[in-house]
Design an enzyme around this catalytic site. Structure first.
Site, PDB file in Angstrom:
ATOM      1  CG  ASP A   1     -11.337  -1.709  -0.521  1.00  0.00           C
ATOM      2  OD1 ASP A   1     -10.393  -2.488  -0.376  1.00  0.00           O
ATOM      3  OD2 ASP A   1     -11.309  -0.747  -1.316  1.00  0.00           O
TER       4      ASP A   1
ATOM      5  CG  ASP B   1      -1.922  -1.098   1.253  1.00  0.00           C
ATOM      6  OD1 ASP B   1      -2.086  -1.763   0.214  1.00  0.00           O
ATOM      7  OD2 ASP B   1      -2.565  -1.298   2.294  1.00  0.00           O
TER       8      ASP B   1
HETATM    9  O1  1PR Z   1     -10.672   3.136  -5.100  1.00  0.00           O
HETATM   10  O2  1PR Z   1      -9.748   2.547  -7.326  1.00  0.00           O
HETATM   11  O3  1PR Z   1      -8.796   4.430  -6.018  1.00  0.00           O
HETATM   12  O4  1PR Z   1      -8.440   2.081  -5.334  1.00  0.00           O
HETATM   13  C1  1PR Z   1      -7.913   2.303  -4.086  1.00  0.00           C
HETATM   14  C2  1PR Z   1      -7.207   1.044  -3.665  1.00  0.00           C
HETATM   15  O5  1PR Z   1      -6.503   1.323  -2.474  1.00  0.00           O
HETATM   16  C3  1PR Z   1      -8.171  -0.088  -3.378  1.00  0.00           C
HETATM   17  O6  1PR Z   1      -7.634  -1.275  -3.917  1.00  0.00           O
HETATM   18  C4  1PR Z   1      -8.199  -0.181  -1.849  1.00  0.00           C
HETATM   19  O7  1PR Z   1      -8.264  -1.523  -1.418  1.00  0.00           O
HETATM   20  C5  1PR Z   1      -6.851   0.400  -1.461  1.00  0.00           C
HETATM   21  N1  1PR Z   1      -6.897   1.147  -0.205  1.00  0.00           N
HETATM   22  C6  1PR Z   1      -7.490   2.348  -0.017  1.00  0.00           C
HETATM   23  N2  1PR Z   1      -7.278   2.750   1.260  1.00  0.00           N
HETATM   24  C7  1PR Z   1      -6.569   1.792   1.858  1.00  0.00           C
HETATM   25  C8  1PR Z   1      -6.115   1.815   3.246  1.00  0.00           C
HETATM   26  O8  1PR Z   1      -5.538   0.840   3.749  1.00  0.00           O
HETATM   27  N3  1PR Z   1      -6.370   2.907   3.953  1.00  0.00           N
HETATM   28  N4  1PR Z   1      -5.642  -0.332   1.184  1.00  0.00           N
HETATM   29  C9  1PR Z   1      -6.327   0.785   0.946  1.00  0.00           C
HETATM   30  C10 1PR Z   1      -6.175  -1.487   1.109  1.00  0.00           C
HETATM   31  C11 1PR Z   1      -5.822  -3.555   1.840  1.00  0.00           C
HETATM   32  C12 1PR Z   1      -4.938  -4.587   1.342  1.00  0.00           C
HETATM   33  C13 1PR Z   1      -3.934  -4.921   2.407  1.00  0.00           C
HETATM   34  C14 1PR Z   1      -4.443  -6.247   2.872  1.00  0.00           C
HETATM   35  C15 1PR Z   1      -3.445  -7.101   3.530  1.00  0.00           C
HETATM   36  N5  1PR Z   1      -5.255  -2.291   1.649  1.00  0.00           N
HETATM   37  O9  1PR Z   1      -4.405  -4.363   0.139  1.00  0.00           O
HETATM   38  O10 1PR Z   1      -2.702  -4.862   1.831  1.00  0.00           O
HETATM   39  O11 1PR Z   1      -5.550  -6.023   3.736  1.00  0.00           O
HETATM   40  O12 1PR Z   1      -3.015  -6.537   4.704  1.00  0.00           O
HETATM   41  P1  1PR Z   1      -2.523  -7.432   5.900  1.00  0.00           P
HETATM   42  O13 1PR Z   1      -1.846  -8.620   5.329  1.00  0.00           O
HETATM   43  O14 1PR Z   1      -1.530  -6.566   6.627  1.00  0.00           O
HETATM   44  O15 1PR Z   1      -3.715  -7.761   6.733  1.00  0.00           O
HETATM   45  P2  1PR Z   1      -9.490   3.125  -5.973  1.00  0.00           P
END
Ligand code: 1PR
Length: 579
Positions: free
Chosen positions: A434, A276
């Site tokens: 999400d 991320d």
């Molecule tokens: O909406 O098309 O602009 O895409 C935004 C992208 O960014 C989406 O794929 C969304 O999942 C991601 N995103 C947005 N905000 C966050 C955040 O964390 N604040 N991250 C985010 C999502 C979730 C996973 C993470 C897993 C594994 N992150 O990708 O890496 O949950 O984590 P873990 O193994 O530590 O539990 P758009």
């Protein structure tokens, strides 16, 4: 039986079938003349370290370029048909759709030059679509006529027998002929990503050098003399893939064969490292990690958690054995990615050294900047592909597209999802979901698909539905993960990245109820994400759901569990992985 009518008819198909070349005659097409053309073939005088590359600009060829350069060769791009004929060695990494590729080849006269070059048994390596185009025709949006060098038709995988289409991932080869370039592959997995394939038959058996099993036994590579083509992606198959390219580029070298530690036998479950990425308060692009999507530290300053530099970490995960690396630009919903040059630069730099698939997501949508300049989501995706992405991942925009589709029942063809999958193929489009768990007492309380949960909710609820969110989990939408997954599959998604906000960063395991619900509902591959804490969580998700891959972030960034330990554990549990 009636002969098929071809959606695109290339009169210049060169029909070398059964070794009987016919005269190459070109008919008027896109303003070209009717006269036969005679091409002169001569080996390039530009020295032995040059590879001629046929890139018609339809996708990510950056990795092929980087792989060739990493093996000590320079690249000469084909500008005219004569460049093909002058080549010492030619690599043709076909990308995009079959009909579009044939149309470009025909318009530019490259089709005749290619046929002529191959008929003369000049060194050739076709990759993926670069293999399929050698056949007589394809059913992809067709039938569409191909170059006609190899007997057979390219058809779509059949998903009705339970195999997920596209065929994405690391699979094993059965080598049927000594093809030299595959000398190191025997025991290893190589990376495939495609929905269409050519089948072996009596008519083409002289060409087939290896096959692969995926529901059907399809052609994984062909060889005749100096002409090779592979359905898999050597440039995305790690060290083993680089060795395929090396053996093509240095055909007379006596490199000893790489021994295989273990015999690859089927499609491996993938282990994916996710980064991320966002800009921190100092303006640096950093890898961060949320706790249920909250990426700010629990300190007074509340600074963005900084877990390292994106390019360095991606390179490390490649060396550690990650089967894929994903970058999510998590503030893409508010920052426009084409303005976000560091992210594009991260991709470019990563693809120089990382030879496994790269996915990038965040901010893929239509956008109008402050000067009134409009950018389509297709332009955003194109820039990501050009910068080294193999797949793009769409979050928020896919939710809006699915809501609209479910409301109207109409596929407009205008959503980012539809447009990008039409141009680049659905295997290049991931939808990132999400969802947040919403417990309920009675499944009849909501209009969304519910599931009986394995652990009761806080008030003893036995059921839950999974509410989709947008803008990085900030806004809940009136659509469930089940409804979204089914809708985006219909709209052209090739894969689903299934996060779970409740489990994100908790280290207590994947949400098995959710992953089972979604992976049973769709026939495209599902990547389980969020919550991995120990290697056993990976074996649990593969043993109890139909997930094709499992993704983790925190445990890899904090170096709590090395990727290799996850893979060794999976092997011990009898789950096939790429080693
Ligand atoms: O909406 O098309 O602009 O895409 C935004 C992208 O960014 C989406 O794929 C969304 O999942 C991601 N995103 C947005 N905000 C966050 C955040 O964390 N604040 N991250 C985010 C999502 C979730 C996973 C993470 C897993 C594994 N992150 O990708 O890496 O949950 O984590 P873990 O193994 O530590 O539990 P758009």
């Amino acid at each position: 039986m009636e002969a098929p009518s071809f959606a695109y008819s290339s009169p210049s198909s060169c029909f070398l079938l059964r070794n009987k070349p016919v005269t190459l005659t070109r008919f008027p097409h896109f303003g070209r003349t009717k006269h036969s053309r005679s091409f002169s073939i001569r080996a390039s005088s530009s020295g032995d370290s040059v590879v001629t590359l046929l890139d018609y600009g339809a996708g990510n060829v950056r990795s092929v370029r980087n792989a060739i350069r990493s093996l000590g060769f320079q690249i000469k791009d084909v500008q005219t048909p004569q460049d093909i004929l002058n080549a010492s060695r030619l690599i043709f990494p076909g990308v995009g759709a079959f009909a579009a590729a044939m149309e470009v080849l025909s318009k530019t006269g490259m089709d005749e030059a290619l046929c002529s070059y191959i008929q003369k048994d000049r060194p050739f390596l076709g990759i993926c679509l670069g293999l399929q185009l050698l056949f007589e025709s394809s059913q992809e949006n067709g039938p569409v006529k191909g170059l006609g060098l190899i007997p057979g038709t390219v058809g779509r995988f059949d998903s009705s027998n339970g195999f997920r289409v596209p065929h994405i991932g690391w699979n094993a080869l059965q080598i049927t002929m000594d093809s030299e370039i595959l000398d190191d592959v025997g025991n290893h997995h190589v990376y495939f990503v495609h929905s269409y394939r050519a089948m072996p038959s009596d008519d083409n058996k002289e060409w087939v050098s290896s096959t692969c099993n995926y529901g059907d036994r399809f052609i994984a590579s062909v060889r005749r003399g100096n002409v090779h083509a592979v359905q898999f992606h050597p440039e995305k198959s790690g060290e083993v893939g680089l060795s395929v390219l090396r053996r093509f580029l240095y055909p007379k070298s006596n490199v000893t064969k790489r021994p295989g530690e273990r015999k690859a036998s089927e499609l491996a479950k993938r282990v994916i490292a996710c980064l991320d990425v966002r800009t921190n308060d100092k303006g640096d692009l950093v890898v961060t990690k949320g706790d249920q999507y909250d990426v700010r530290e629990n300190t007074e300053e509340k600074e963005v958690r900084n877990l390292g530099k994106p390019v360095e970490l991606a390179g490390q995960y490649y060396k550690d054995g990650a089967d894929e690396v994903s970058f999510l630009n998590i503030t893409g919903f508010r920052d426009f990615p084409l303005g976000d040059l560091p992210m594009l630069q991260v991709l470019r730099s990563t693809s120089e050294n990382v030879f496994v698939p790269l996915t990038v997501g965040g901010g893929i949508r239509d956008f109008t900047d402050s000067n009134g300049r409009h950018y389509s989501s297709l332009e955003v995706a194109a820039e990501y592909f050009r910068s080294g992405a193999d797949k793009i991942s769409i979050g928020s925009d896919a939710v809006y597209a699915a809501e609209e589709y479910l409301k109207t029942g109409v596929k407009t063809g205008k959503t980012s999802l539809e447009q990008i999958s039409r141009v680049y193929g659905n295997q290049a489009v991931v939808v990132s979901i999400d969802p947040r768990r919403v417990y309920i007492k009675d499944p009849n309380d909501v209009q969304f698909k519910t599931t009986r949960v394995s652990s009761l909710g806080p008030n003893g609820e036995e059921y839950a539905w999974y509410q989709c969110t947008v803008n990085g989990g900030r806004e809940g939408r009136p659509i469930g993960a089940y409804e979204l997954a089914k809708a985006v599959e219909e709209l052209g998604a090739g894969e689903i990245l299934l996060n779970c906000i409740d489990c994100d960063g908790q280290g207590k395991g994947f949400d098995i109820d959710l992953i089972k619900l979604i992976s049973d509902a769709v026939s495209i591959p599902v990547i389980a994400s969020s919550g991995a804490g120990v290697p056993q969580h990976f074996s649990e998700v593969f043993a109890t759901t139909n997930a094709s891959a499992a993704l983790a972030a925190g445990i890899f960034h904090r170096k709590e569990v090395p990727i290799q330990s996850v893979k060794e554990h999976l092997l011990k549990e009898g789950i096939e992985v790429r080693i």
